[in-house]
Design an enzyme around this catalytic site. Structure first.
Site, PDB file in Angstrom:
ATOM      1  N   ASN A 245      -6.322  11.695 -25.095  1.00  0.00           N
ATOM      2  CA  ASN A 245      -5.676  10.392 -25.273  1.00  0.00           C
ATOM      3  C   ASN A 245      -6.657   9.229 -25.284  1.00  0.00           C
ATOM      4  O   ASN A 245      -6.774   8.529 -26.279  1.00  0.00           O
ATOM      5  CB  ASN A 245      -4.643  10.149 -24.168  1.00  0.00           C
ATOM      6  CG  ASN A 245      -3.236  10.504 -24.585  1.00  0.00           C
ATOM      7  OD1 ASN A 245      -2.997  10.939 -25.709  1.00  0.00           O
ATOM      8  ND2 ASN A 245      -2.297  10.322 -23.681  1.00  0.00           N
ATOM      9  N   ASP A 246      -7.349   9.019 -24.145  1.00  0.00           N
ATOM     10  CA  ASP A 246      -8.134   7.802 -24.057  1.00  0.00           C
ATOM     11  C   ASP A 246      -9.152   7.832 -22.928  1.00  0.00           C
ATOM     12  O   ASP A 246      -9.040   8.603 -21.975  1.00  0.00           O
ATOM     13  CB  ASP A 246      -7.226   6.570 -23.877  1.00  0.00           C
ATOM     14  CG  ASP A 246      -6.178   6.741 -22.791  1.00  0.00           C
ATOM     15  OD1 ASP A 246      -6.504   7.296 -21.732  1.00  0.00           O
ATOM     16  OD2 ASP A 246      -5.028   6.322 -22.996  1.00  0.00           O
TER      17      ASP A 246
ATOM     18  N   ASP B 125       3.727  16.104 -20.904  1.00  0.00           N
ATOM     19  CA  ASP B 125       2.555  15.646 -21.649  1.00  0.00           C
ATOM     20  C   ASP B 125       1.317  15.589 -20.761  1.00  0.00           C
ATOM     21  O   ASP B 125       0.210  15.880 -21.202  1.00  0.00           O
ATOM     22  CB  ASP B 125       2.824  14.259 -22.244  1.00  0.00           C
ATOM     23  CG  ASP B 125       3.740  14.327 -23.457  1.00  0.00           C
ATOM     24  OD1 ASP B 125       3.996  15.438 -23.955  1.00  0.00           O
ATOM     25  OD2 ASP B 125       4.204  13.259 -23.914  1.00  0.00           O
TER      26      ASP B 125
ATOM     27  N   TYR C 268      -1.244   4.509 -23.464  1.00  0.00           N
ATOM     28  CA  TYR C 268      -1.606   3.255 -22.800  1.00  0.00           C
ATOM     29  C   TYR C 268      -1.978   2.174 -23.820  1.00  0.00           C
ATOM     30  O   TYR C 268      -1.625   0.997 -23.681  1.00  0.00           O
ATOM     31  CB  TYR C 268      -2.773   3.536 -21.854  1.00  0.00           C
ATOM     32  CG  TYR C 268      -3.092   2.456 -20.841  1.00  0.00           C
ATOM     33  CD1 TYR C 268      -2.329   1.298 -20.720  1.00  0.00           C
ATOM     34  CD2 TYR C 268      -4.177   2.618 -19.974  1.00  0.00           C
ATOM     35  CE1 TYR C 268      -2.636   0.332 -19.779  1.00  0.00           C
ATOM     36  CE2 TYR C 268      -4.488   1.654 -19.030  1.00  0.00           C
ATOM     37  CZ  TYR C 268      -3.726   0.510 -18.939  1.00  0.00           C
ATOM     38  OH  TYR C 268      -4.041  -0.448 -18.010  1.00  0.00           O
TER      39      TYR C 268
ATOM     40  N   ARG D  35      -9.490  -9.807  -9.216  1.00  0.00           N
ATOM     41  CA  ARG D  35     -10.271 -10.598 -10.170  1.00  0.00           C
ATOM     42  C   ARG D  35     -10.322  -9.911 -11.526  1.00  0.00           C
ATOM     43  O   ARG D  35     -10.127  -8.707 -11.655  1.00  0.00           O
ATOM     44  CB  ARG D  35     -11.691 -10.791  -9.644  1.00  0.00           C
ATOM     45  CG  ARG D  35     -11.783 -11.586  -8.365  1.00  0.00           C
ATOM     46  CD  ARG D  35     -13.253 -11.824  -8.014  1.00  0.00           C
ATOM     47  NE  ARG D  35     -13.410 -12.612  -6.802  1.00  0.00           N
ATOM     48  CZ  ARG D  35     -14.577 -13.026  -6.340  1.00  0.00           C
ATOM     49  NH1 ARG D  35     -15.695 -12.720  -6.989  1.00  0.00           N
ATOM     50  NH2 ARG D  35     -14.643 -13.745  -5.229  1.00  0.00           N
TER      51      ARG D  35
ATOM     52  N   SER E  16       1.003   0.415 -25.135  1.00  0.00           N
ATOM     53  CA  SER E  16       1.578  -0.459 -24.113  1.00  0.00           C
ATOM     54  C   SER E  16       0.799  -1.754 -23.966  1.00  0.00           C
ATOM     55  O   SER E  16       1.352  -2.794 -23.594  1.00  0.00           O
ATOM     56  CB  SER E  16       1.611   0.270 -22.761  1.00  0.00           C
ATOM     57  OG  SER E  16       2.418   1.414 -22.822  1.00  0.00           O
TER      58      SER E  16
ATOM     59  N   ASP F 223      -8.232  -7.277 -17.774  1.00  0.00           N
ATOM     60  CA  ASP F 223      -7.970  -6.220 -16.793  1.00  0.00           C
ATOM     61  C   ASP F 223      -8.687  -4.932 -17.152  1.00  0.00           C
ATOM     62  O   ASP F 223      -8.714  -3.993 -16.351  1.00  0.00           O
ATOM     63  CB  ASP F 223      -6.466  -5.947 -16.693  1.00  0.00           C
ATOM     64  CG  ASP F 223      -5.737  -7.036 -15.910  1.00  0.00           C
ATOM     65  OD1 ASP F 223      -6.406  -7.929 -15.362  1.00  0.00           O
ATOM     66  OD2 ASP F 223      -4.492  -6.991 -15.861  1.00  0.00           O
TER      67      ASP F 223
END
EC number: 2.7.1.23
Length: 290
Positions: free
Chosen positions: A147-148, A73, A190, A158, A193, A177
């Protein structure tokens, strides 16, 4: 369906890190040659395409009728971004572990090519994203994603603080994050997930998913294809990092923004097997492989 000219200029792009890719590519070159089918470009490693600035190579890519992608992929994602401006159909051959986007397995390659020659296939258009960064230096070139597009905090321990806008209207300020903006194709990557929804790839939408937000009310959003999302970093001591389809990224500093919207181009995937997205999803879920 493919016209006869499709049999005169095809490309073969491989992931050179896959041990069997070189042998599969060699056999395919022999198979094509025996049938009098021209290779529009030599056997090409995906990294050579990524790093090439050759005008001659660009001209050859523009003339390709379709590309066989040997890898997983990740290789298909890399090839999709590179070929997007040329609108060249891709046939993905899975030599990797996942194979959610690739159409066929290695042992099906030559029967599949026979099917393509016979015209027994369809083309599935997948929505892509396009993005550019606005900084003090001005606007960056446009880059594409299948995808992204992701803004993360990188290796900094931090939290990253970002503002997310839709058509210049503030939607939320996230301390997290990072933030994922995914296409429907990327909804099973992602974004899933990180708790985002799975979206059928025939829809035209964008999914905005915060990564580990430090808030109980931060939720994923599904946004119209007609909107423009922009994400601005508001962390004075933490730089963001923009990544596209998981590739090495570019820093995004305080006050800089990345603008994301539906791309003006699509990814054309050659489909041979009569498998719906939901059947593939069920198979991968059963295998625990997505």
């Amino acid at each position: 369906m493919l016209e006869e000219m499709y049999l005169t200029a095809i490309g073969v792009i491989m992931n050179e890190e896959k041990p069997q890719a070189h042998e599969v590519a060699r056999k395919m070159a022999q198979w094509l040659s025996a049938r009098g089918i021209q290779m529009g470009i030599p056997l090409t490693k995906v990294t050579e395409l990524v790093n090439s600035t050759s005008h001659e190579l660009t001209q050859k890519l523009e003339k390709l009728d379709f590309v066989v992608v040997l890898g997983g992929d990740g290789t298909l994602l890399n090839t999709a971004r590179l070929m997007a401006p040329f609108q060249v159909p891709l046939l993905g051959v899975n030599l990797g572990r996942l194979g959610f986007l690739t159409e066929i397995e290695e042992h099906d390659l030559f029967p599949a090519l026979d099917q393509v020659i016979a015209g027994n296939y369809t083309i599935e258009e997948r929505m892509m994203l396009q993005a550019h960064i606005i900084s003090e230096e001005g606007a960056s070139p446009i880059f594409y994603a299948l995808n992204d597009v992701v803004v993360t905090k990188g290796a900094n321990p931090r939290m990253l603080r970002v503002e997310a806008f839709v058509d210049d209207e503030l939607v939320a300020t996230y301390s997290s994050d990072g933030l994922i903006v995914a296409s429907p194709t990327g909804s099973t990557a992602y974004s899933m997930s990180a708790g985002g929804p799975i979206v059928s790839p025939d829809l035209q939408a964008m999914i905005m998913t915060p990564i580990c937000p430090h808030s109980l009310d931060a939720r994923p959003l599904v946004i119209s294809q007609n909107k423009v999302i922009h994400v601005t970093v508001r962390s004075p001591y933490v730089d963001g990092l923009v990544t596209v389809d998981g590739q090495p990224g570019r820093p995004l500093r305080w006050g800089e923004s990345v603008y994301i919207q539906k791309a003006s181009v699509t990814c054309s995937l050659i489909k041979i097997k009569n498998r719906s997205f939901f059947r593939i999803l069920h198979e991968k879920m059963q295998q625990g492989r997505i």
